[in-house]
Design an enzyme around this catalytic site. Structure first.
Site, PDB file in Angstrom:
ATOM      1  N   HIS A 151       0.851  -1.190   0.000  1.00 20.04           N
ATOM      2  CA  HIS A 151       0.000   0.000   0.000  1.00 20.04           C
ATOM      3  C   HIS A 151       0.879   1.230   0.000  1.00 20.04           C
ATOM      4  O   HIS A 151       1.933   1.238   0.633  1.00 20.04           O
ATOM      5  CB  HIS A 151      -0.907   0.009   1.239  1.00 20.04           C
ATOM      6  CG  HIS A 151      -2.049   0.942   1.088  1.00 20.04           C
ATOM      7  ND1 HIS A 151      -1.957   2.278   1.368  1.00 20.04           N
ATOM      8  CD2 HIS A 151      -3.313   0.734   0.635  1.00 20.04           C
ATOM      9  CE1 HIS A 151      -3.112   2.846   1.096  1.00 20.04           C
ATOM     10  NE2 HIS A 151      -3.952   1.944   0.658  1.00 20.04           N
ATOM     11  N   ASP A 187      -7.990  -5.138  -0.171  1.00 16.39           N
ATOM     12  CA  ASP A 187      -8.502  -5.950  -1.267  1.00 16.39           C
ATOM     13  C   ASP A 187      -8.134  -7.417  -1.161  1.00 16.39           C
ATOM     14  O   ASP A 187      -8.623  -8.240  -1.932  1.00 16.39           O
ATOM     15  CB  ASP A 187      -7.987  -5.395  -2.616  1.00 16.39           C
ATOM     16  CG  ASP A 187      -8.638  -4.068  -2.958  1.00 16.39           C
ATOM     17  OD1 ASP A 187      -9.824  -3.919  -2.626  1.00 16.39           O
ATOM     18  OD2 ASP A 187      -7.971  -3.201  -3.526  1.00 16.39           O
TER      19      ASP A 187
HETATM   20  N1  CMC Z   1       4.124  -7.576  -5.016  1.00 11.56           N
HETATM   21  C1  CMC Z   1       5.458  -7.565  -5.184  1.00 11.56           C
HETATM   22  N2  CMC Z   1       6.236  -6.487  -4.974  1.00 11.56           N
HETATM   23  C2  CMC Z   1       5.642  -5.355  -4.593  1.00 11.56           C
HETATM   24  C3  CMC Z   1       4.244  -5.269  -4.405  1.00 11.56           C
HETATM   25  C4  CMC Z   1       3.483  -6.445  -4.635  1.00 11.56           C
HETATM   26  N3  CMC Z   1       2.140  -6.423  -4.465  1.00 11.56           N
HETATM   27  N4  CMC Z   1       3.906  -4.023  -4.033  1.00 11.56           N
HETATM   28  C5  CMC Z   1       5.045  -3.318  -4.003  1.00 11.56           C
HETATM   29  N5  CMC Z   1       6.100  -4.132  -4.328  1.00 11.56           N
HETATM   30  C6  CMC Z   1       7.522  -3.758  -4.335  1.00 11.56           C
HETATM   31  C7  CMC Z   1       7.876  -2.911  -5.548  1.00 11.56           C
HETATM   32  O1  CMC Z   1       8.284  -3.710  -6.622  1.00 11.56           O
HETATM   33  C8  CMC Z   1       8.966  -2.036  -4.994  1.00 11.56           C
HETATM   34  O2  CMC Z   1      10.141  -2.814  -4.926  1.00 11.56           O
HETATM   35  P1  CMC Z   1      11.607  -2.114  -5.138  1.00 11.56           P
HETATM   36  O3  CMC Z   1      11.736  -1.120  -4.033  1.00 11.56           O
HETATM   37  O4  CMC Z   1      12.576  -3.255  -5.073  1.00 11.56           O
HETATM   38  O5  CMC Z   1      11.544  -1.471  -6.508  1.00 11.56           O
HETATM   39  C9  CMC Z   1       8.550  -1.767  -3.546  1.00 11.56           C
HETATM   40  O6  CMC Z   1       7.743  -2.908  -3.191  1.00 11.56           O
HETATM   41  C10 CMC Z   1       7.727  -0.486  -3.358  1.00 11.56           C
HETATM   42  O7  CMC Z   1       6.609  -0.552  -4.232  1.00 11.56           O
HETATM   43  P2  CMC Z   1       6.027   0.677  -5.049  1.00 11.56           P
HETATM   44  O8  CMC Z   1       5.340   0.164  -6.261  1.00 11.56           O
HETATM   45  O9  CMC Z   1       7.108   1.700  -5.229  1.00 11.56           O
HETATM   46  O10 CMC Z   1       4.988   1.248  -4.008  1.00 11.56           O
HETATM   47  P3  CMC Z   1       3.801   2.189  -4.337  1.00 11.56           P
HETATM   48  O11 CMC Z   1       3.482   2.910  -3.082  1.00 11.56           O
HETATM   49  O12 CMC Z   1       4.099   3.018  -5.552  1.00 11.56           O
HETATM   50  O13 CMC Z   1       2.628   1.199  -4.761  1.00 11.56           O
HETATM   51  C11 CMC Z   1       0.775  -0.278  -4.653  1.00 11.56           C
HETATM   52  C12 CMC Z   1       1.596   0.777  -3.914  1.00 11.56           C
HETATM   53  C13 CMC Z   1      -0.491  -0.575  -3.841  1.00 11.56           C
HETATM   54  C14 CMC Z   1       0.357   0.249  -6.026  1.00 11.56           C
HETATM   55  C15 CMC Z   1       1.644  -1.558  -4.818  1.00 11.56           C
HETATM   56  O14 CMC Z   1       1.984  -2.062  -3.551  1.00 11.56           O
HETATM   57  C16 CMC Z   1       0.932  -2.643  -5.640  1.00 11.56           C
HETATM   58  O15 CMC Z   1       1.028  -2.630  -6.869  1.00 11.56           O
HETATM   59  N6  CMC Z   1       0.208  -3.601  -4.977  1.00 11.56           N
HETATM   60  C17 CMC Z   1      -0.565  -4.584  -5.689  1.00 11.56           C
HETATM   61  C18 CMC Z   1      -1.902  -3.984  -6.161  1.00 11.56           C
HETATM   62  C19 CMC Z   1      -2.868  -3.783  -5.012  1.00 11.56           C
HETATM   63  O16 CMC Z   1      -3.072  -4.662  -4.188  1.00 11.56           O
HETATM   64  N7  CMC Z   1      -3.529  -2.618  -5.005  1.00 11.56           N
HETATM   65  C20 CMC Z   1      -4.558  -2.281  -4.004  1.00 11.56           C
HETATM   66  C21 CMC Z   1      -4.129  -1.170  -3.095  1.00 11.56           C
HETATM   67  S1  CMC Z   1      -5.183  -0.984  -1.650  1.00 11.56           S
HETATM   68  C22 CMC Z   1      -6.743  -0.547  -2.224  1.00 11.56           C
HETATM   69  C23 CMC Z   1      -6.777   0.629  -3.119  1.00 11.56           C
HETATM   70  O17 CMC Z   1      -6.088   1.622  -2.923  1.00 11.56           O
HETATM   71  O18 CMC Z   1      -7.533   0.585  -4.060  1.00 11.56           O
END
Ligand code: CMC
Length: 428
Positions: free
Chosen positions: A307, A364
């Site tokens: 998140h 989710d």
């Molecule tokens: N699986 C694997 N690796 C992950 C995941 C995941 N679900 N989420 C983040 N990471 C890794 C990412 O690759 C990055 O690694 P590194 O630092 O080595 O490059 C690190 O963790 C930080 O991730 P980020 O993408 O920079 O973080 P963010 O704040 O931009 O993204 C997020 C947050 C929710 C988009 C992301 O965690 C994600 O894609 N999760 C899966 C989709 C999901 O479940 N979304 C629902 C969010 S909650 C409800 C809502 O808001 O709608």
């Protein structure tokens, strides 16, 4: 004493006021930065460090896993309030009295019909259309049938637009589902509660009575409360930014639905179930999928994990995990997808990749398992999220308008070509 931040650039110092919130959050106020520095802006892709507004609606502390609507903890609201009360609380700031909620509900009931011509628009969509696309389109089409909802300068006009969308949106969501499943469109029974009527509109068979199952009703009510607001997330920011041009409430919400659709946001609830199904179909080897999620050359992510704000745990996920157990038990459903989800969660919480990056199950991860148990098809999951988020979008839009916020218009740092001469086509 008011705090001041100092910025030094090219040997010159600039003093920037620091704004402090009621929960002691600090924000460096850069409103005059560009003017004072003659052109310097801040750069923050994804707005990871940018507060877009001051808001009195939702407080969350991602480090401590705290979420509160208007000062009330999400745990207490999920246990003690109903969804309509939470709608009122989010939008108007206080829990309603008995008279206030009665009036609010009656005002909604009075608007709960949708123009018959909207059915023709719905009819134009193929059955296979994704509910989020249909819902976004129908919500925007509603503007044509309710043009008075666009120019809403007074609080009274705003109120009218708000009750209209709260009344009509569940009808659109239920119709979207019914069209998809080939059921005749239904208006439910507006003597029922808001959520109960929604369930009836969704599930009543043309040749049978609909009997409310209390477990289903309670679970859905709770899920909607948990989804009701989440401060400046992607869809809410979209609603605020579209609304900041004074485009109108319905169309701003239509844009919010579009933003919610994506799998990194609300679409994750559908993606989680599809992922769990894929793991099951593949033989249930969770370790294989964990390895894929960690592999930087593989685009696969563990859906429902991580998140932007929560870096400890998502308090909504805790409540939902327990609710998933309760609902399945109470409905006597055994779903091996739940076991796969729990195994994945356990592995992820012990895995250094996820621990180091502070990745925890989000709202989710378990919500789809409940929706499935309630008989809601997977393509409708994100539409359920939209129904839950509706009061949050409305509250944020209303706050933005009442605070007379300026039109949203970020800056950029241009990194393209500098001035060059036009080359005629024969010389390119
Ligand atoms: N699986 C694997 N690796 C992950 C995941 C995941 N679900 N989420 C983040 N990471 C890794 C990412 O690759 C990055 O690694 P590194 O630092 O080595 O490059 C690190 O963790 C930080 O991730 P980020 O993408 O920079 O973080 P963010 O704040 O931009 O993204 C997020 C947050 C929710 C988009 C992301 O965690 C994600 O894609 N999760 C899966 C989709 C999901 O479940 N979304 C629902 C969010 S909650 C409800 C809502 O808001 O709608």
């Amino acid at each position: 004493m008011a705090k001041i931040a100092t910025l030094e650039l090219d040997g010159k110092k600039y003093e920037l006021p620091v704004v402090e919130g009621t929960e002691n959050e600090l924000g460096i106020d850069i409103k005059n930065l560009r003017l004072d520095t003659k052109g310097v802006v801040t750069l923050d892709p994804g707005y990871k460090n940018t507060g877009a507004c001051e808001s009195a609606i939702t407080f969350l502390n991602g480090e401590k896993g705290v979420l509160r609507y208007r000062g009330y903890s999400i745990e207490e609201l999920a246990e003690k309030a109903n969804f309509l009360e939470v709608c009122y609380l989010l939008i108007f700031g206080e829990l309603p009295t008995t008279d206030q909620i009665k009036k609010f509900h009656n005002d909604i009931r009075a608007q709960s019909q949708v123009d018959e011509d909207v059915k023709k628009i719905l009819d134009g969509f193929p059955k296979s259309a994704h509910p989020m696309g249909v819902l976004s389109s129908l919500t925007s089409a509603l503007v044509a049938f309710n043009p008075s909802s666009v120019n809403v300068d007074s609080e009274e006009d705003m109120y009218k637009a708000i009750v209209k969308i709260l009344a009509k949106f569940p009808v659109l969501a239920a119709w979207t589902y019914r069209k998809r499943t080939g059921l005749p469109l239904d208006y439910g029974d507006d003597t029922l509660g808001y959520v109960e009527n929604f369930l009836k509109m969704m599930f009543r068979k043309p040749n049978g009575e609909y009997k409310t199952n209390q477990t289903v009703l309670n679970a859905l009510d709770k899920l909607l409360i948990l989804h009701a607001d989440h401060e400046q997330n992607c869809s809410t920011s979209t609603v605020r930014i579209v609304g900041s041009s004074h485009a109108g409430l319905f169309i701003s919400i239509s844009a919010g639905i579009a933003a919610l659709w994506g799998p990194l946001h609300g679409g994750a609830n559908q993606a989680v179930i599809e992922m769990l199904e894929a793991i099951k179909a593949d033989g249930g080897d969770t370790k294989k999928f964990m390895a894929k999620a960690k592999d930087k050359d593989d685009p696969f992510r563990l859906m429902g994990f991580g998140h932007r704000v929560y870096k400890n745990f998502d308090p909504r996920a805790k409540i939902i995990k327990k609710a998933a157990d309760d609902v399945l038990e109470s409905l006597g459903i055994e779903d091996d997808i739940l076991d796969i989800a729990k195994a994945l969660e356990k592995e992820a919480l012990e895995d250094p990749y996820f621990v180091d990056r502070k990745l925890y199950p989000n709202v989710d991860f378990y919500s789809g398992i409940i929706y499935r148990a309630l008989g809601i098809p997977v393509e409708m999951f994100t539409a359920m999220f939209a129904l839950g988020r509706l009061p949050g979008w409305i509250a944020q839009w209303r706050e933005m308008r009442l605070n007379k916020e300026p039109i949203g218009r970020p800056r950029q740092i241009y990194v393209g070509e500098t001035l060059r001469e036009f080359v005629p086509v024969e010389k390119r």
